[in-house]
Design an enzyme around this catalytic site. Structure first.
Site, PDB file in Angstrom:
ATOM      1  N   GLU A  32       1.049  -1.119   0.437  1.00 51.71           N
ATOM      2  CA  GLU A  32      -0.111   0.180  -0.122  1.00 51.71           C
ATOM      3  C   GLU A  32       0.872   1.478  -0.139  1.00 51.71           C
ATOM      4  O   GLU A  32       1.629   1.142   0.744  1.00 51.71           O
ATOM      5  CB  GLU A  32      -1.113   0.158   1.320  1.00 51.71           C
ATOM      6  CG  GLU A  32      -1.786  -1.686   1.286  1.00 51.71           C
ATOM      7  CD  GLU A  32      -2.358  -1.725   2.303  1.00 51.71           C
ATOM      8  OE1 GLU A  32      -2.031  -0.997   3.645  1.00 51.71           O
ATOM      9  OE2 GLU A  32      -3.084  -2.405   2.544  1.00 51.71           O
ATOM     10  N   GLU A  63      -4.434  -6.372   2.511  1.00 52.82           N
ATOM     11  CA  GLU A  63      -3.048  -7.298   3.018  1.00 52.82           C
ATOM     12  C   GLU A  63      -3.318  -9.265   2.363  1.00 52.82           C
ATOM     13  O   GLU A  63      -2.778  -9.320   2.670  1.00 52.82           O
ATOM     14  CB  GLU A  63      -2.620  -6.504   4.571  1.00 52.82           C
ATOM     15  CG  GLU A  63      -2.566  -5.411   4.282  1.00 52.82           C
ATOM     16  CD  GLU A  63      -3.645  -4.414   4.585  1.00 52.82           C
ATOM     17  OE1 GLU A  63      -4.618  -5.179   4.582  1.00 52.82           O
ATOM     18  OE2 GLU A  63      -3.575  -3.196   5.041  1.00 52.82           O
ATOM     19  N   PHE A  86       2.331  -0.975   8.879  1.00 52.78           N
ATOM     20  CA  PHE A  86       2.650  -1.393   9.738  1.00 52.78           C
ATOM     21  C   PHE A  86       2.282  -2.428  10.440  1.00 52.78           C
ATOM     22  O   PHE A  86       1.553  -3.340  10.132  1.00 52.78           O
ATOM     23  CB  PHE A  86       1.248  -0.248  10.849  1.00 52.78           C
ATOM     24  CG  PHE A  86       1.628   1.230  10.963  1.00 52.78           C
ATOM     25  CD1 PHE A  86       1.883   1.584  11.657  1.00 52.78           C
ATOM     26  CD2 PHE A  86       1.083   1.635   9.816  1.00 52.78           C
ATOM     27  CE1 PHE A  86       2.112   3.513  11.421  1.00 52.78           C
ATOM     28  CE2 PHE A  86       1.349   2.963   9.391  1.00 52.78           C
ATOM     29  CZ  PHE A  86       1.799   4.038  10.770  1.00 52.78           C
ATOM     30  N   ALA A  87       3.605  -2.848  11.507  1.00 57.64           N
ATOM     31  CA  ALA A  87       3.434  -4.625  11.718  1.00 57.64           C
ATOM     32  C   ALA A  87       2.106  -5.086  12.699  1.00 57.64           C
ATOM     33  O   ALA A  87       1.324  -5.759  12.244  1.00 57.64           O
ATOM     34  CB  ALA A  87       4.518  -5.120  12.882  1.00 57.64           C
ATOM     35  N   ASP A  88       1.532  -3.640  13.108  1.00 55.97           N
ATOM     36  CA  ASP A  88       0.890  -3.871  13.715  1.00 55.97           C
ATOM     37  C   ASP A  88      -0.943  -3.773  13.136  1.00 55.97           C
ATOM     38  O   ASP A  88      -2.015  -4.892  13.746  1.00 55.97           O
ATOM     39  CB  ASP A  88      -0.194  -2.295  14.436  1.00 55.97           C
ATOM     40  CG  ASP A  88       0.785  -1.569  15.477  1.00 55.97           C
ATOM     41  OD1 ASP A  88       0.685  -1.125  16.571  1.00 55.97           O
ATOM     42  OD2 ASP A  88       1.714  -1.533  14.422  1.00 55.97           O
ATOM     43  N   PHE A  89      -0.833  -3.997  11.498  1.00 54.25           N
ATOM     44  CA  PHE A  89      -2.409  -4.180  10.816  1.00 54.25           C
ATOM     45  C   PHE A  89      -1.989  -5.698  10.395  1.00 54.25           C
ATOM     46  O   PHE A  89      -2.901  -6.214   9.717  1.00 54.25           O
ATOM     47  CB  PHE A  89      -2.163  -3.989   9.880  1.00 54.25           C
ATOM     48  CG  PHE A  89      -1.798  -1.923   9.698  1.00 54.25           C
ATOM     49  CD1 PHE A  89      -1.985  -1.273  10.509  1.00 54.25           C
ATOM     50  CD2 PHE A  89      -1.756  -1.120   8.635  1.00 54.25           C
ATOM     51  CE1 PHE A  89      -2.215  -0.683  10.902  1.00 54.25           C
ATOM     52  CE2 PHE A  89      -1.529   0.162   8.447  1.00 54.25           C
ATOM     53  CZ  PHE A  89      -1.973   0.299  10.043  1.00 54.25           C
ATOM     54  N   HIS A 132      -0.746   1.181  15.777  1.00 54.44           N
ATOM     55  CA  HIS A 132       0.000   2.115  15.095  1.00 54.44           C
ATOM     56  C   HIS A 132       2.112   1.884  15.247  1.00 54.44           C
ATOM     57  O   HIS A 132       2.655   3.047  15.257  1.00 54.44           O
ATOM     58  CB  HIS A 132       0.282   3.114  14.537  1.00 54.44           C
ATOM     59  CG  HIS A 132      -1.290   3.280  13.960  1.00 54.44           C
ATOM     60  ND1 HIS A 132      -2.725   2.967  14.643  1.00 54.44           N
ATOM     61  CD2 HIS A 132      -1.109   3.342  12.467  1.00 54.44           C
ATOM     62  CE1 HIS A 132      -3.330   3.356  13.479  1.00 54.44           C
ATOM     63  NE2 HIS A 132      -2.654   3.379  12.181  1.00 54.44           N
TER      64      HIS A 132
END
Lengths: 344, 200
Positions: A32, A63, A86-89, A132
């Protein structure tokens, strides 16, 4: 080798990807905002102009679809690089990562190679709040089948990225936002380093001794390495010589370098920005506990990490839960006079 | 479904005429990955065919209780691709729809969603008591079994007779028996093999 210049970590990553794309036509990037924008954290800056939209592909906000597509493209002979912003996603696409990407080689009895690099941004310190700001690399290292790379500076990032792209296995590549050298975000100067222009690789599973010392070992990674180096400089003024180790990769993990260092210093502080519980810091401490026949501790192991709370938005609250330079230095100082309990 | 999109993307980039095919049930058509994959494939005009095998049962939940619309193929319209609903248990219609989808994919026409209506004769897993299923449903469904139905069509067209039918059945039985024998006679793996092939 051509002359080195100073690059930010973002520039070093983009250079590594560009050089591998020139060398190997099967390498391409999906994610993205990675094309026109060049990646929200700059990891693909300038690549669209050089390689065009068929190899530098902006994706929909899907994703699961594009990370799963990376798995399929790799199985068919490509070498995809996917960016999870973001790893958070990871929550929206973890099935594609840990059930498909990480397991299909094993489940095919080794007949399937999946050379995928999944790069993602980690870390807090800039008030981006609980969804985030996480590191989470320990979670991916926990799952079998993924190599886990967490660079602390531009030189390592280039060499480790090229190594990752050439690896025939899934590699998770975590870059901390606070060391990318972005003009719009504060970062640690130590992460911007001299970087040779030619391509080079850094093997996985080789920790780097950033600074030698004999009194206490500080094991760290990613942005925390930069904090540990600043803490070590403070400690030196107090006459405490700290040895700073940068793990560089979690899978494979270079336990041997940690053991050798702690055998020398007798003291261990683990400085980590991931959650404290059930993670990397516990893994390193357990490795020491399992080798007490080789390592004589002079004081109990100390772990620094984010306590079991989501990362707060408020700046002072965020600073208080993420280990800082003074926390690392303080932990080292407090260990110096401590004695171990003696067996009966 | 997402890996099939990737395989199709690779075929396109590497200049191969391969077409990726993903099979899934009507229950899985309610997963987010179904919609993400159709959107990606429609957007990038990928040579991929999505085949939904609709047997009306997702373990114990029937389609009427899981899916907002009766025809999964209708969802293709939202993702810029043809959606073909094949009549129940009609093998020749499946063949036709698949052939057209492969040709379209190879010509650069992008993906196709094919929904095939069919039946499930057994439980979803070993030991499934199927308490959720009306008594006698399977006996009714078996009357429309697609294999004898196809055989009937082939006989009517003069393409199959008793001799050919017996030969074909004999060959399939022999292949399956051979596979069973091989499995039963093979040694179990050495426990150490459990640690192999995590990485290539």
């Amino acid at each position: 080798m051509t002359a080195a210049r100073k690059l930010t970590m973002a520039q070093a990553i983009a250079e590594a990807i560009g050089q591998e794309m020139e060398r190997d036509s099967t390498v391409f990037v999906m994610g993205e905002d990675i094309a026109k924008y060049g990646g929200i954290f700059g990891a693909t800056g300038g690549l669209l102009d050089r390689f065009g939209p068929e190899r530098i592909m902006d994706t929909p906000i899907s994703e699961s679809a594009f990370i799963g597509a990376a798995t399929g493209a790799a199985a068919e002979g490509m070498r995809p690089i996917a960016e999870l912003m973001f790893a958070d996603f990871f929550g929206v696409c973890m099935d594609q990562i840990y059930n498909h990407l990480a397991k299909n080689t094993y489940m095919s009895g080794g007949s399937l190679k999946l050379p995928v690099v999944l790069m993602t941004a980690i870390g807090g310190g800039y008030s981006d709040a609980a969804q985030h700001s996480q590191c989470l690399y320990g979670l991916f290292a926990h799952v079998p089948g993924l190599k886990v790379v967490v660079p602390s500076n531009a030189y390592d990032a280039k060499g480790l990225m090229i190594q990752a792209i050439r690896d025939d296995n899934p590699v998770m590549f975590f870059f901390h936002k606070g060391i990318m050298g972005l003009p719009w975000m504060a970062y640690y100067e130590g992460s911007t380093t001299e970087v040779p222009q030619d391509a080079y690789t850094i093997p996985f599973g080789q920790a780097r001794i950033v600074r030698e010392g004999s009194d206490v070992t500080i094991v760290s990674l990613s942005q925390m390495v930069q904090k540990a180096v600043l803490a070590a400089a403070q400690l030196e003024a107090d006459g405490i010589r700290a040895e700073v180790i940068d793990l560089r990769t979690l899978v494979p993990l270079d336990v041997e370098t940690v053991l050798r260092s702690v055998a020398k210093t007798g003291r261990l502080v683990i400085a980590d920005e991931d959650y404290l519980n059930f993670g990397l810091s516990g893994e390193i401490a357990a490795s020491i506990a399992e080798h007490l026949d080789r390592v004589a501790l002079k004081s109990p192991v100390r772990r620094l990490g984010v306590p079991a709370v989501p990362i707060p938005y408020s700046r002072p609250l965020e600073q208080s839960v993420i280990p800082q330079v003074q926390d690392i230095a303080g932990a080292c100082r407090s260990m110096m006079g401590v004695k171990l309990a003696r067996a009966a | 479904m997402p890996p099939a999109c990737g395989a199709a993307l690779a075929a396109k980039r590497l200049g191969k005429d391969s077409v990726a095919v993903a099979f899934f049930g009507e229950g899985a058509a309610n997963q987010g990955t179904f919609h993400e994959s159709l959107n990606l494939a429609g957007l990038w005009k990928l040579p991929v065919i999505f085949v939904c095998e609709d047997n009306k049962w997702a373990i114990s939940v029937d389609k009427d209780h899981s899916t907002a619309i009766p025809c999964v193929a209708d969802r293709a319209a939202a993702y810029a691709m043809p959606g073909i609903a094949v009549a129940r248990n009609d093998a020749l219609e499946v063949f036709k729809a698949a052939g057209e989808a492969v040709a379209r994919a190879r010509k650069g026409g992008g993906p196709t969603l094919i929904e095939v209506k069919t039946d499930r004769y057994m439980g979803h897993f070993q030991g499934d008591a199927e308490v959720y299923r009306p008594k006698g449903e399977v006996d009714q469904l078996r009357k429309d079994d697609p294999i004898p139905a196809l055989a009937g069509v082939l006989r009517a067209r003069g393409l199959l007779d008793d001799g050919k039918d017996a030969t074909m059945h004999g060959r399939v039985h022999a292949d399956v028996s051979k596979a069973f024998d091989f499995a039963r006679q093979s040694a179990y793996p050495d426990p150490r093999e459990a640690l192999e092939h995590v990485f290539a």
